[in-house]
Every structure is written in C-alpha cells, then in structure tokens.
Design a protein around this motif. Structure first.
Motif, short mmCIF file in Angstrom:
data_model
loop_
_atom_site.label_atom_id
_atom_site.label_comp_id
_atom_site.label_asym_id
_atom_site.label_seq_id
_atom_site.Cartn_x
_atom_site.Cartn_y
_atom_site.Cartn_z
N GLN A 249 0.73 -2.83 -48.95
CA GLN A 249 1.99 -3.44 -48.55
C GLN A 249 1.80 -4.34 -47.31
OE1 GLN A 249 5.10 -3.26 -50.00
NE2 GLN A 249 5.61 -4.80 -48.50
N LYS A 250 1.01 -3.88 -46.38
CA LYS A 250 0.73 -4.67 -45.16
C LYS A 250 0.00 -5.97 -45.50
CE LYS A 250 -1.38 -4.29 -40.61
NZ LYS A 250 -2.15 -3.43 -39.68
N ASP A 251 -1.01 -5.85 -46.41
CA ASP A 251 -1.76 -7.05 -46.81
C ASP A 251 -0.86 -8.04 -47.52
OD1 ASP A 251 -3.98 -5.89 -45.73
OD2 ASP A 251 -4.80 -5.19 -47.66
N LEU A 252 0.00 -7.52 -48.41
CA LEU A 252 0.92 -8.42 -49.13
C LEU A 252 1.88 -9.10 -48.16
CD1 LEU A 252 2.08 -9.60 -51.70
CD2 LEU A 252 3.54 -7.58 -51.90
N LEU B 242 -3.13 8.34 -51.35
CA LEU B 242 -2.47 7.29 -52.14
C LEU B 242 -1.44 6.55 -51.30
CD1 LEU B 242 -1.97 5.89 -54.83
CD2 LEU B 242 -0.31 7.70 -55.39
N LEU B 243 -0.66 7.29 -50.53
CA LEU B 243 0.35 6.65 -49.68
C LEU B 243 -0.31 5.75 -48.64
CD1 LEU B 243 2.88 9.60 -49.13
CD2 LEU B 243 3.11 7.61 -50.65
N ALA B 244 -1.45 6.19 -48.09
CA ALA B 244 -2.15 5.35 -47.12
C ALA B 244 -2.62 4.06 -47.78
CB ALA B 244 -3.34 6.11 -46.54
N THR B 245 -3.10 4.19 -49.04
CA THR B 245 -3.52 2.98 -49.78
C THR B 245 -2.33 2.06 -50.02
OG1 THR B 245 -5.26 4.23 -50.88
CG2 THR B 245 -4.62 2.13 -51.89
N HIS B 246 -1.17 2.68 -50.39
CA HIS B 246 0.03 1.87 -50.62
C HIS B 246 0.45 1.14 -49.35
CE1 HIS B 246 1.46 4.25 -54.43
NE2 HIS B 246 0.31 3.60 -54.59
N GLU C 240 15.52 -3.13 -57.06
CA GLU C 240 15.49 -1.90 -56.25
C GLU C 240 14.69 -2.05 -54.98
OE1 GLU C 240 14.24 2.78 -56.78
OE2 GLU C 240 14.26 1.43 -58.49
N GLU C 241 13.50 -2.65 -55.07
CA GLU C 241 12.62 -2.73 -53.91
C GLU C 241 12.45 -4.15 -53.42
OE1 GLU C 241 11.05 -0.45 -52.21
OE2 GLU C 241 11.53 1.34 -53.35
N LEU C 242 13.29 -5.04 -53.89
CA LEU C 242 13.08 -6.47 -53.59
C LEU C 242 13.13 -6.73 -52.10
CD1 LEU C 242 12.72 -9.29 -54.61
CD2 LEU C 242 15.20 -9.51 -54.86
N ASP C 243 11.95 -7.03 -51.53
CA ASP C 243 11.81 -7.50 -50.14
C ASP C 243 12.41 -6.54 -49.13
OD1 ASP C 243 10.74 -9.25 -48.40
OD2 ASP C 243 12.47 -10.60 -48.33
N ARG D 201 8.05 -7.48 -55.75
CA ARG D 201 8.64 -6.62 -56.81
C ARG D 201 7.54 -5.98 -57.63
NH1 ARG D 201 11.77 -10.10 -58.46
NH2 ARG D 201 10.58 -10.95 -60.21
N GLU D 202 6.50 -6.74 -57.97
CA GLU D 202 5.41 -6.19 -58.79
C GLU D 202 4.67 -5.09 -58.04
OE1 GLU D 202 3.04 -9.53 -59.72
OE2 GLU D 202 4.31 -10.23 -61.37
N LEU D 203 4.44 -5.30 -56.73
CA LEU D 203 3.74 -4.27 -55.96
C LEU D 203 4.56 -3.00 -55.86
CD1 LEU D 203 1.26 -3.57 -54.23
CD2 LEU D 203 2.54 -4.39 -52.23
#
Length: 325
Positions: A12-15, A4-8, A68-71, A43-45
């Motif tokens: 994240q890289k694609d985004l 799952l972390l690898a997928t995340h 929290e995770e913004l950019d 933020r959505e990701l």
C-alpha cells in the motif's frame, strides 16, 4: 497473519508513492486520465488484499465492490487535487463514465479555478531576499574589518598638528606627486627650473618649463620632464633598481600619467637641491635628502618640501598631497 498484513502495508505504501508521483507529473490535459488510472490501481490492490486475507482465514472471497476501498488511504491533498480536477465532490460510478447531469450543471455554473502563483513575483522576492542576506553578510564583515582609512586620517592629522602643517589638496589624477612638488617649488620661490650646475636640460624640457600656465595645475609637466632628464644623466644611480630599459622608464615619466615613487622622489630631490619629507599613513616621516650641503643653514631651511602620502583614504589608490607650514 501479521506477516501478510505487513506485506499489505508495504504494498500500500509503495502504491501510494507511485500514485503521488503520477499526479505530480500530470498536466492539465492528462490529469483526469491519471486520476482514473490511480483510482483503478488502488481499487485492484484493495480487492487483492481482501481476497488474500479471506483465503488465509479460509473464508470465501468477498464480492468485488469498486467503491468500498476507493482511495481510502489516499492523502487529503490528493483527494483535494482530484476534486478540483473533476469539478465536483460526487463519487465515480462503477464504469467511470462522467455524470451528464453534473457536467451540465458545471457548464452552466463553472467553479472558479485556483489562482496560479505569479512566478515572476516569486523570482523577484527570492532575489530581493538573497540581496538582503548578502548585504547583511557584507555589513557584518565590514564591521569586523580594520578601519584603515579612519586610522590613516587620524595618524596624519596628529602629525600635521604637531608640526604645524597645512594640507593642500592635489587632484588625484596620476600626476599628484609631480603636481604637489611643482606647487611647493613655486610657493617656496625656487621655481620649476633647476640649477644648471645640477642638470643640463634638454630643449623639450626647457620648453615645458617656459610654457607652464599654473604650477598647481600644469606644473607637473615641467617636473616630470626634469625628473626624466636627471635619471637619463645619472643612469648608473637608477638603472639597478629598474625592471625595464631606462629609455622606456623615462619615457613613461615624461609622457604618461604613470605614478611616481621612491626613484622619482630621489631624482627630484637631487635635481632641485631640496629635502623632501614624506609623512606616511602610520605617522612615520621618510626623509629624502638632495645634496643641500652647498647651502647655508638659512637657505637649507627654505629648501624643504613636505608631502602627505596616502594609501587608503583616496578611492583611486595611492596619493600625494602637498603640505605647507
């Protein structure tokens, strides 16, 4: 969990690649909207990733926090670009509405915009660099090439010194062969009019000889006409070596600045009863005899013409200079 972390990480890289592309294509008018859109996508990701991790662990989904995770994974370059676009370093509010007090402050004391690069100066600098590189390549190639001009001059000067010859510069105008001949015929006392037993001159040719003002400057007119007349009278000796009809060939000799060569030298030698020696650029001497057996040794020694034939020294190409003892 590792899968799952690898997928995340891949998502994240694609985004991040999409965000970078969007910001690169943004204009001055669309930059603020694109920055907000990119923040929302990030933020959505991040929220989705936190939810998937909590679900895998069997924990309740974490509360939605837009800040929290913004950019956090955005590049420093992207954050700087956003800061310059927004005009302040303060974070966005939850509803992405502009800060009224900040806008008021910005309007009263606007921050300086980054100076745009001068495209014209950049083009000129690139062009100058390209020209310098080309010049360097040309200089390197020139250094590797044979110095034909220098070698030719060195060989010529050696022959001149050995034979006791002095060079007379002739104007490189297409008439150089005929001008060099005319100059030497006059200096040797032979004149521009050939022996009538050798050639019957046409009336225009006789007129050209009679109206020569200076053998060195316009004597070529007479020598050209004599050469053309001799070839016309002895066509069988010359036509096999021509690539065009004899009348066209002799017309060029008489009326244009067409360069002279081997055929013309042979016609001149025979028409005037002289021996022509041509010194080549490699030091060789080519002798063209003009049937001088009728003269005694003393007279034959006077009827010798010397020419220097250059291939590389003069900018216009092949050239003849006169040579005198």
């Amino acid at each position: 969990m590792e899968e799952l972390l690898a997928t995340h990480r891949k998502e994240q890289k694609d985004l991040q690649a999409r965000i970078t592309q969007k910001k690169k294509s943004a204009t001055k008018k669309t930059r603020r909207g694109i920055n907000q859109e990119c923040d929302m996508l990030q933020r959505e990701l991040s929220e989705r990733h936190r939810g998937e991790i909590a679900e895998l662990k069997g924990e309740p989904a974490p509360p939605v926090d837009g800040l929290e995770e913004l950019d956090l994974n955005g590049s420093e370059e992207d954050r700087d670009q956003k800061d310059q676009t927004d005009g302040s370093q303060q974070p966005l509010s939850m509803d992405n509405s502009p800060d009224t007090s900040s806008a008021t402050s910005d309007s009263s004391a606007p921050s300086p915009r980054p100076k745009k690069p001068n495209r014209q100066k950049a083009r000129l600098a690139r062009r100058a660099a390209e020209q310098a590189a080309q010049s360097a390549v040309a200089a390197e190639e020139a250094a590797k090439q044979t110095d034909h001009r220098g070698n030719e001059k060195e060989a010529m000067d050696g022959v001149f010194k050995r034979l006791g010859l002095k060079q007379v510069e002739i104007n490189p105008d297409g008439h150089c062969l005929y001008s060099a001949i005319a100059y030497q015929l006059e200096m040797l006392g032979l004149g521009l009019k050939p022996d009538p037993k050798r050639i019957i001159l046409e009336k225009p040719t006789q007129s050209r000889i009679d109206t020569v003002a200076s053998p060195q400057h316009d004597g070529y007119r007479a020598v050209r006409a004599v050469t053309a007349d001799f070839i016309n009278e002895h066509q069988d000796d010359f036509v096999p070596f021509m690539e065009e009809p004899v009348d066209q060939y002799t017309r060029k000799i008489k009326l244009t600045a067409e360069w002279g060569g081997q055929l013309e030298l042979l016609a001149i030698a025979r028409a005037y009863g002289v021996e022509i020696n041509v010194i080549q650029g490699d030091g060789r001497i080519e002798k063209i005899e003009g049937d001088t057996q009728e003269y005694d040794d003393e007279e034959r020694s006077k009827r010798v013409i010397w020419l220097a034939y250059y291939r590389h020294t003069y900018g216009l190409g092949e050239h003849y200079n006169a040579l005198m003892k």
